[in-house]
Write an enzyme that holds these catalytic residues in place. Structure first.
Site, PDB file in Angstrom:
ATOM      1  N   LYS A 262      11.623 -12.617 116.477  1.00  0.00           N
ATOM      2  CA  LYS A 262      11.166 -11.624 117.464  1.00  0.00           C
ATOM      3  C   LYS A 262      11.107 -12.244 118.851  1.00  0.00           C
ATOM      4  CE  LYS A 262       7.045  -8.823 118.655  1.00  0.00           C
ATOM      5  NZ  LYS A 262       5.734  -8.317 118.170  1.00  0.00           N
ATOM      6  N   LYS A 274      -1.856  -1.746 125.660  1.00  0.00           N
ATOM      7  CA  LYS A 274      -2.910  -2.618 125.127  1.00  0.00           C
ATOM      8  C   LYS A 274      -4.080  -2.666 126.102  1.00  0.00           C
ATOM      9  CE  LYS A 274      -0.020  -6.013 122.646  1.00  0.00           C
ATOM     10  NZ  LYS A 274      -0.555  -5.790 121.300  1.00  0.00           N
ATOM     11  N   ASP A 344       3.311   0.177 120.577  1.00  0.00           N
ATOM     12  CA  ASP A 344       2.899  -1.229 120.491  1.00  0.00           C
ATOM     13  C   ASP A 344       3.377  -1.872 119.185  1.00  0.00           C
ATOM     14  OD1 ASP A 344       1.739  -3.580 121.271  1.00  0.00           O
ATOM     15  OD2 ASP A 344      -0.336  -2.948 120.873  1.00  0.00           O
ATOM     16  N   ARG A 348       8.856  -4.737 115.124  1.00  0.00           N
ATOM     17  CA  ARG A 348       9.613  -4.331 113.941  1.00  0.00           C
ATOM     18  C   ARG A 348      10.843  -3.496 114.318  1.00  0.00           C
ATOM     19  NH1 ARG A 348       4.360  -1.420 111.566  1.00  0.00           N
ATOM     20  NH2 ARG A 348       3.465  -3.142 112.733  1.00  0.00           N
TER      21      ARG A 348
HETATM   22  N1  BES Z   1       2.648  -8.570 119.431  1.00  0.00           N
HETATM   23  C1  BES Z   1       1.722  -7.772 118.725  1.00  0.00           C
HETATM   24  C2  BES Z   1       1.035  -8.525 117.582  1.00  0.00           C
HETATM   25  C3  BES Z   1       0.122  -9.666 117.977  1.00  0.00           C
HETATM   26  C4  BES Z   1      -1.233  -9.465 118.074  1.00  0.00           C
HETATM   27  C5  BES Z   1       0.633 -10.935 118.161  1.00  0.00           C
HETATM   28  C6  BES Z   1      -2.069 -10.520 118.409  1.00  0.00           C
HETATM   29  C7  BES Z   1      -0.190 -11.985 118.493  1.00  0.00           C
HETATM   30  C8  BES Z   1      -1.535 -11.788 118.611  1.00  0.00           C
HETATM   31  C9  BES Z   1       2.429  -6.568 118.108  1.00  0.00           C
HETATM   32  O1  BES Z   1       3.526  -6.084 118.790  1.00  0.00           O
HETATM   33  C10 BES Z   1       1.431  -5.457 118.051  1.00  0.00           C
HETATM   34  O2  BES Z   1       0.957  -5.066 119.067  1.00  0.00           O
HETATM   35  N2  BES Z   1       1.135  -4.996 116.839  1.00  0.00           N
HETATM   36  C11 BES Z   1       0.193  -3.951 116.646  1.00  0.00           C
HETATM   37  C12 BES Z   1       0.698  -3.054 115.530  1.00  0.00           C
HETATM   38  C13 BES Z   1      -0.086  -1.798 115.357  1.00  0.00           C
HETATM   39  C14 BES Z   1       0.122  -0.879 116.534  1.00  0.00           C
HETATM   40  C15 BES Z   1       0.365  -1.137 114.081  1.00  0.00           C
HETATM   41  C16 BES Z   1      -1.146  -4.569 116.246  1.00  0.00           C
HETATM   42  O3  BES Z   1      -1.148  -5.545 115.491  1.00  0.00           O
HETATM   43  O4  BES Z   1      -2.182  -4.080 116.710  1.00  0.00           O
HETATM   44 ZN    ZN Z   2       4.553  -7.501 119.966  1.00  0.00          ZN
HETATM   45 ZN    ZN Z   3       3.056  -4.678 120.283  1.00  0.00          ZN
END
Ligand code: BES
Ligand code: ZN
Ligand code: ZN
Length: 503
Positions: A262, A274, A344, A348
């Site tokens: 990624k 966020k 967010d 994926r």
């Molecule tokens: N990049 C983030 C995941 C992340 C969170 C990496 C904290 C490192 C530290 C990812 O793109 C994300 O935001 N995922 C969301 C998914 C959710 C919306 C289903 C998450 O984990 O909140």
């Molecule tokens: Zn991310």
């Molecule tokens: Zn994200």
């Protein structure tokens, strides 16, 4: 000649060398101490002489040192030795001793050498490779674009000479260190200076120096190729997405491995923005790509008998008039569709395109790594990667990770995930219907894009790739370089036919 692309700053790492004899003019020497039942025990390294060993042992006992793992005691030099400072580092109980103890102790002792120029280390007598890797990675210091000069006493150690007659082990240890350092440097670089276009150009030029073929698809080529996930996620940024492909070919009969990582150079969340707190941590959202790239370079430099193709989607996830939206339906490379319910959950979406592209080559193995979910941190904490995928290969990768000191744990694809990720209007939803098991929901989503007959794993490294606490062992603050050493060790195991197990 156009200027060669480069990073704005790199971490500081000591110069490493191996010498059969204690070199002249060393400012300090690192010596190992075990924790015995009746106090510290000096390991015979041959450099202090038997009188010297007695004197050091007396001094350590007087100071109350125990030899516990990672305990560092600084002593003034002893009579008869020309070395002015002795750094004794504990390796713990000799019965519990292993390579990880050595790496950690080497790491903390290297950090205790701030202000020194050239030092010697005898830790290599218990494993030269691990002593070098631990010391170099432990000393790594990133100062980014600070303009003030580092005060001499605070500057990391400049040079470590390992006293050993196994000189030929230096090269492979140096290659591994270089690759972990590259991954750390990439993660540590601010998104102002590392965005898809410059990231892809920098890596393509670097890879070519090592005989690795590189190909970059820009936004026009991505549109032509119908990479709908990458285009949707990258659409909101003025800095357009890229797909980077690297290829290292050893020989035809060798196992073929696809690496996918990624490469979100910054993740604001997009329209599903966020919260502001800690959003800066999202400069690390390309940690998976950094590791996949660094492992490919290590494989080439080590000449491993594997054929590696890395497929790296790069995009910046921003809110904007051209952003993709919740409710959108997007069509990935290869034709599958996703209903977007949260912008967010972007990693994926770009990985789906990349996994389909990587699967077209019909690799034997596919290893994909991503800072994918906050749920990984909730489930396993900040240091342990979640590993999902084909059962046996998943277990192998998790086991290898633990062996090299990058903790990893296998996670299951449980029955309800299919229903969680089912959409009324597309092939898949990009988030689950509940917030439970979010790490596995993401892994299951990705599994739907993997080609048939490919043994694959997904590593969720959201926590392990970026250390927001302080340095520990040989893990520095900020970018850690995880899981570069796991992937390199897995590639080695595949090259040597250690997986699948032969009966
Ligand atoms: N990049 C983030 C995941 C992340 C969170 C990496 C904290 C490192 C530290 C990812 O793109 C994300 O935001 N995922 C969301 C998914 C959710 C919306 C289903 C998450 O984990 O909140
Ligand atoms: Zn991310
Ligand atoms: Zn994200």
């Amino acid at each position: 000649m156009p200027k060669k692309p480069s990073l704005p700053a790199e971490g500081i790492v000591p110069k490493l060398s191996v010498s059969a004899k204690l070199p002249k003019k060393t400012e300090a020497i690192v010596i190992p101490v075990f924790q015995g039942e009746d106090g510290p025990e000096i390991a015979a390294t041959g450099v202090l002489g038997s009188k010297g060993e007695v004197a050091v042992l007396e001094a350590l006992t007087t100071l109350g040192a125990t030899g516990a793992a990672q305990e560092v005691t600084k002593l003034a030099g002893i009579a008869g030795s020309e070395v002015p400072v002795i750094i004794a580092v504990g390796l713990g109980d000799s019965e519990d001793f292993d390579a990880e103890t050595l790496r950690r102790s080497a790491g903390v002792s290297a950090r205790a050498l701030k202000g020194f120029g050239k030092v010697a280390s005898t830790l290599g007598i218990f494993g030269l490779h691990d002593a070098i890797v631990g010391a170099a990675l432990g000393a790594y210091t990133y100062r980014g674009q600070k303009t003030a000069k580092l005060d001499g006493a605070k500057a990391p150690v400049k040079e470590i000479v390992f006293v050993s007659d196994k000189k030929d082990e230096l090269e492979s240890a140096q290659i591994l260190v270089d690759s972990v350092v590259l991954a750390r440097n990439l993660v540590n670089t601010a998104s102002s200076h590392l965005y898809p276009e410059v990231y892809a150009d920098f890596i393509a030029s670097l890879a070519e120096e090592f005989g690795i073929e590189a190909e970059i698809l820009d936004e026009k080529a991505l549109a032509k190729g119908k990479f709908g996930g990458l285009l949707a996620v990258g659409g909101g940024s003025a800095r357009k997405p890229r797909l980077l492909r690297l290829s290292y070919q050893s020989k035809k009969s060798a196992p073929s491995v696809a690496l996918v990582g990624k490469g979100i150079t910054f993740d604001t969340g997009g329209i599903s923005l966020k919260p502001g707190a800690k959003m800066d941590d999202m400069i690390s959202d390309m940690g998976g790509s950094a590791a996949a790239i660094a492992a490919t370079i290590a494989a080439a430099r080590l000449g491993l008998k594997v054929n590696v193709t890395a497929t790296i989607p790069m995009a910046e996830n921003m809110p904007d008039g051209e952003s993709y939206r919740p409710g959108d339906v997007i069509t990935h490379y290869g034709g599958k569709t996703s209903e977007i319910l949260n912008t967010d959950a972007e990693g994926r979406l770009v990985l789906a395109d990349a996994i389909v592209r990587a699967s077209e080559d019909k690799p034997d193995f596919l290893i994909e790594m991503a800072t994918l979910t906050g749920a990984q941190l909730v489930a396993l904490g900040g240091r342990t990667s979640g590993v999902m995928g084909s059962d046996d290969f998943r277990d192998h990768v998790a086991e290898v990770g633990r062996t090299v000191g990058e903790p990893a744990w296998a996670m299951p694809f449980i029955e309800e995930l299919k229903e969680e990720m089912t959409s009324d209007v597309a092939d898949l939803r990009n988030i689950g219907k509940t917030r439970f098991g979010g790490m596995m929901q993401a892994g299951y989503y990705l599994s739907q894009f993997v080609g048939e007959d490919i043994q694959w794993v997904h590593m969720d490294i959201a926590g392990p790739a970026y250390n927001t606490a302080g340095a520990y062992g040989y893990v520095s603050k900020r970018g850690t370089g995880a899981p570069v050493r796991t992937v390199v060790a897995v590639l080695e195991s595949l090259a040597e036919g250690q997986f699948p197990a032969q009966d």
